[in-house]
Design a protein around this motif. Sequence first.
Motif, PDB file in Angstrom:
ATOM      1  N   LYS A   1       0.818  -1.192   0.000  1.00  0.00           N
ATOM      2  CA  LYS A   1       0.000   0.000   0.000  1.00  0.00           C
ATOM      3  C   LYS A   1       0.865   1.260   0.000  1.00  0.00           C
ATOM      4  O   LYS A   1       1.947   1.267   0.564  1.00  0.00           O
ATOM      5  CB  LYS A   1      -0.931   0.016   1.214  1.00  0.00           C
ATOM      6  CG  LYS A   1      -2.000  -1.093   1.192  1.00  0.00           C
ATOM      7  CD  LYS A   1      -2.933  -0.978   2.377  1.00  0.00           C
ATOM      8  CE  LYS A   1      -4.006  -2.070   2.306  1.00  0.00           C
ATOM      9  NZ  LYS A   1      -4.972  -1.969   3.442  1.00  0.00           N
TER      10      LYS A   1
ATOM     11  N   GLU B   1      -3.403  -0.539  -7.207  1.00  0.00           N
ATOM     12  CA  GLU B   1      -4.360  -0.274  -8.286  1.00  0.00           C
ATOM     13  C   GLU B   1      -5.192   0.969  -7.973  1.00  0.00           C
ATOM     14  O   GLU B   1      -5.396   1.831  -8.838  1.00  0.00           O
ATOM     15  CB  GLU B   1      -5.265  -1.491  -8.478  1.00  0.00           C
ATOM     16  CG  GLU B   1      -6.224  -1.339  -9.655  1.00  0.00           C
ATOM     17  CD  GLU B   1      -7.034  -2.601  -9.890  1.00  0.00           C
ATOM     18  OE1 GLU B   1      -8.002  -2.519 -10.667  1.00  0.00           O
ATOM     19  OE2 GLU B   1      -6.707  -3.657  -9.312  1.00  0.00           O
ATOM     20  N   THR B   2      -5.634   1.074  -6.718  1.00  0.00           N
ATOM     21  CA  THR B   2      -6.416   2.254  -6.316  1.00  0.00           C
ATOM     22  C   THR B   2      -5.570   3.515  -6.406  1.00  0.00           C
ATOM     23  O   THR B   2      -6.026   4.566  -6.887  1.00  0.00           O
ATOM     24  CB  THR B   2      -6.935   2.075  -4.880  1.00  0.00           C
ATOM     25  OG1 THR B   2      -7.681   0.860  -4.799  1.00  0.00           O
ATOM     26  CG2 THR B   2      -7.828   3.247  -4.485  1.00  0.00           C
ATOM     27  N   PHE B   3      -4.318   3.405  -5.911  1.00  0.00           N
ATOM     28  CA  PHE B   3      -3.414   4.556  -5.969  1.00  0.00           C
ATOM     29  C   PHE B   3      -3.210   5.018  -7.417  1.00  0.00           C
ATOM     30  O   PHE B   3      -3.168   6.207  -7.703  1.00  0.00           O
ATOM     31  CB  PHE B   3      -2.072   4.193  -5.332  1.00  0.00           C
ATOM     32  CG  PHE B   3      -1.037   5.277  -5.477  1.00  0.00           C
ATOM     33  CD1 PHE B   3      -1.067   6.393  -4.655  1.00  0.00           C
ATOM     34  CD2 PHE B   3      -0.037   5.179  -6.436  1.00  0.00           C
ATOM     35  CE1 PHE B   3      -0.111   7.395  -4.797  1.00  0.00           C
ATOM     36  CE2 PHE B   3       0.904   6.174  -6.582  1.00  0.00           C
ATOM     37  CZ  PHE B   3       0.879   7.295  -5.755  1.00  0.00           C
ATOM     38  N   TYR B   4      -3.100   4.060  -8.334  1.00  0.00           N
ATOM     39  CA  TYR B   4      -2.881   4.368  -9.747  1.00  0.00           C
ATOM     40  C   TYR B   4      -4.031   5.215 -10.294  1.00  0.00           C
ATOM     41  O   TYR B   4      -3.824   6.246 -10.939  1.00  0.00           O
ATOM     42  CB  TYR B   4      -2.728   3.072 -10.531  1.00  0.00           C
ATOM     43  CG  TYR B   4      -2.610   3.256 -12.025  1.00  0.00           C
ATOM     44  CD1 TYR B   4      -1.439   3.725 -12.601  1.00  0.00           C
ATOM     45  CD2 TYR B   4      -3.690   2.968 -12.856  1.00  0.00           C
ATOM     46  CE1 TYR B   4      -1.330   3.899 -13.973  1.00  0.00           C
ATOM     47  CE2 TYR B   4      -3.593   3.130 -14.232  1.00  0.00           C
ATOM     48  CZ  TYR B   4      -2.421   3.602 -14.789  1.00  0.00           C
ATOM     49  OH  TYR B   4      -2.334   3.771 -16.135  1.00  0.00           O
ATOM     50  N   PHE B   5      -5.265   4.807 -10.039  1.00  0.00           N
ATOM     51  CA  PHE B   5      -6.420   5.525 -10.575  1.00  0.00           C
ATOM     52  C   PHE B   5      -6.615   6.871  -9.868  1.00  0.00           C
ATOM     53  O   PHE B   5      -7.020   7.856 -10.493  1.00  0.00           O
ATOM     54  CB  PHE B   5      -7.688   4.668 -10.460  1.00  0.00           C
ATOM     55  CG  PHE B   5      -7.719   3.528 -11.440  1.00  0.00           C
ATOM     56  CD1 PHE B   5      -7.897   3.773 -12.799  1.00  0.00           C
ATOM     57  CD2 PHE B   5      -7.554   2.220 -11.017  1.00  0.00           C
ATOM     58  CE1 PHE B   5      -7.928   2.721 -13.716  1.00  0.00           C
ATOM     59  CE2 PHE B   5      -7.577   1.170 -11.928  1.00  0.00           C
ATOM     60  CZ  PHE B   5      -7.762   1.420 -13.284  1.00  0.00           C
ATOM     61  N   VAL B   6      -6.319   6.916  -8.563  1.00  0.00           N
ATOM     62  CA  VAL B   6      -6.387   8.194  -7.856  1.00  0.00           C
ATOM     63  C   VAL B   6      -5.372   9.183  -8.437  1.00  0.00           C
ATOM     64  O   VAL B   6      -5.661  10.376  -8.624  1.00  0.00           O
ATOM     65  CB  VAL B   6      -6.146   7.996  -6.345  1.00  0.00           C
ATOM     66  CG1 VAL B   6      -5.942   9.339  -5.648  1.00  0.00           C
ATOM     67  CG2 VAL B   6      -7.313   7.258  -5.719  1.00  0.00           C
TER      68      VAL B   6
ATOM     69  N   LEU C   1      -3.364   3.229   0.372  1.00  0.00           N
ATOM     70  CA  LEU C   1      -4.133   2.785  -0.790  1.00  0.00           C
ATOM     71  C   LEU C   1      -3.415   1.632  -1.469  1.00  0.00           C
ATOM     72  O   LEU C   1      -2.177   1.616  -1.554  1.00  0.00           O
ATOM     73  CB  LEU C   1      -4.311   3.940  -1.790  1.00  0.00           C
ATOM     74  CG  LEU C   1      -5.065   5.183  -1.302  1.00  0.00           C
ATOM     75  CD1 LEU C   1      -5.055   6.250  -2.395  1.00  0.00           C
ATOM     76  CD2 LEU C   1      -6.494   4.843  -0.906  1.00  0.00           C
ATOM     77  N   GLU C   2      -4.210   0.687  -1.949  1.00  0.00           N
ATOM     78  CA  GLU C   2      -3.627  -0.386  -2.737  1.00  0.00           C
ATOM     79  C   GLU C   2      -3.073   0.188  -4.037  1.00  0.00           C
ATOM     80  O   GLU C   2      -3.493   1.251  -4.512  1.00  0.00           O
ATOM     81  CB  GLU C   2      -4.681  -1.438  -3.030  1.00  0.00           C
ATOM     82  CG  GLU C   2      -5.195  -2.155  -1.778  1.00  0.00           C
ATOM     83  CD  GLU C   2      -6.232  -3.214  -2.108  1.00  0.00           C
ATOM     84  OE1 GLU C   2      -6.578  -3.331  -3.307  1.00  0.00           O
ATOM     85  OE2 GLU C   2      -6.691  -3.896  -1.168  1.00  0.00           O
TER      86      GLU C   2
END
Length: 690
Positions: free
Chosen positions: A139, A146-151, A143-144
């Motif tokens: 993390k 994948e989540t960090f990438y989209f954020v 954030l994980e």
Amino acid sequence: MRPSISPLRQSLSSVSFGDLKLHREFTQTMTSRGLKNKETSETNLRKESGLSPLLVKALAKRLDKPAPSNELIRLFVMTKKEWKLLTMATILLLISSAITISIPYFVGELIEVVTTTVERMALAEGGGELPATPQEDIKIIGLELETFYFVAIGALAVCSLANFGKMFLLRLSNERMTARLRSLVYSKLIAKDAAFYDVIRVGDMVARLANASNAVARSFTLSTADGIKSIFMGGVGLGMMAHISLELTGIAMLVVPPLGFMMTVYGNKIKIIAQQSLGSVAALSRITEERLSAARTIQKLAGERQEIHRYNDQLRVVFDAGKRDGFAVASFTSWTELAGNITMLTLILYGGQLIMESSLSIGELTSFLMYAGYVSASAMGLTNFYTEIMKGAGAVNRFMELYDWQTNIKPTVGTKAPFILNSTPPEIEFRNVKFAYPTRPNSLILPDFSLKIPAGSSVCLVGPSGGGKSTIASLLLRYYDPVEGQLLLDGVEIREFNLRSLRKTIGVVSQSPGLLSDTIAENIAYGMEEKVSREKINQALAMADCQFVHELPDGIDTEIGPRGIRLSGGQRQRLAIARAIVRQPSILVLDEPTTSLDMNSQAAVNLALDNLLCRGNATTIMIAHNISTMRRTDKIILLNNQGRIIETGSFNELVLNKDSLFRKMYLDGMHGYMIEDFVNNRKLLPVHAP
């Protein structure tokens, strides 16, 4: 003993306000040379420069109303109407900058996670105690991956949209401010009195409107935004650097004092260079405008080579100013880049040492160096911002100098004259008028001129050139005010009347018709408050004997070119007469309307003048050297070359009087023709003058 004022006198005697010092510098010069108050300044200016009292008073007003001590304050005030747009742009700028400045932090966090994960994997493979972290458990800021990438993508998209909005609003604000400044100054220029145009050249004004206005607007819109961005990102970046490592931050700050000193020296120098550059560009524009407008004269006198040399000489001055600007910018930029690169290299080496001592991690050093890069870029941005602000400060005085000029004659002050309301011709009286042009204050054109013209009558002013005939017309149009004496209309001082409404009742036909680059119809109706019908335009054309208009392909909608260059001299004069007719003037000024015309053109123009004069509802002043034109007026006023009346009478009275100075003067010019035949309008027969 008071220091010599001769350099000041030299600059003032040329009366080229485009080359005068800025208000503040001018005031300082006056003070340093012993002129410490307004009264002393006026007295010494009048005594030492030889300028007229009116021009000295205008200068004194400028000294009495100094510009703000800091040009930056004036720049700030001038952007007041753009604050709303600039505030919105600033908010968007801060949003985009906040996202951008956060990138090094997240990059450092990402590197920390990656290095920690790699280390744990290496230990796990080597049988160490720490197990490898599963990918789904990695993390960043909670954030994980994948989540960090989209954020992150969302944040960058918001940053891009904010940049778009910021750039559009800043450009819009820049264009609006440029347009507002140009409109503001142009509205002042178009209403300046004749004394202003005697000393300011058109090319200089055009250059200031075009170049200086853009520099002023840019310095406080686009450049200010860059400055705010640099301050924000530099301040936050410096704070993050201190948060990561105070030691490295201390090393980085060692370069600030010398750079600050260099920036101060550089800013002062670039301001001076900017003023010189704008002045040289204005001079080049002036030469271009003046010489190209006189292209036919230059070609006629075979002066092309001379003008090419003149233009190239001034072009070299512009080039030298640009070269000095380039050298100053290159010097400062290269030294700051060198200092930045040395600082960055020092930070990398010392940061590596801290990593080996386990006082700093790789991720922290990476973030620190990225922040250092942002701070370095912000410092360069502040340098550019400071440069533009200094250029703007130099430009604002050159630009607003036109606006600040105090006009002695106010066109909208005063009451509307009764004869204007009643559309009746007024009585005109010059009472003990003394006048000298502001640029030639020691040469009285009219030493003591008195003349009363009854309402509805016509007089013709004749005499040698330089006797003040056209000056009298200029005073009546109130291009200037008398130095002493009065000019009365129906017994009321002309200064009491609203000048703009007064001029609307004066019809003028001069030696130079003053036509504009527009259609015939627009030229004839020019200046009229109410729309002039095509029927009235055609009636005026018929009275002015302008049948040629109907032979043109587009009739009254024909474009006549700059100054009516597509028409002949006689045609231009008849259009000027038509323009006077359509105004239905109460006062008529005819300033040598047939000069420089051939016999056929003179005959056509004289016929048009007859139609204009026979209206009988205007008080007319005519200036002429042509006998066929003089004889159309009720009274002849003969002036000598000193501006004094030496003889008056009707044309017939003066010509038939053998002792008349007028007869002797113009008999010599008739080459032996019988004067009595001319008086009786019979065919002229050559005779020997007695």
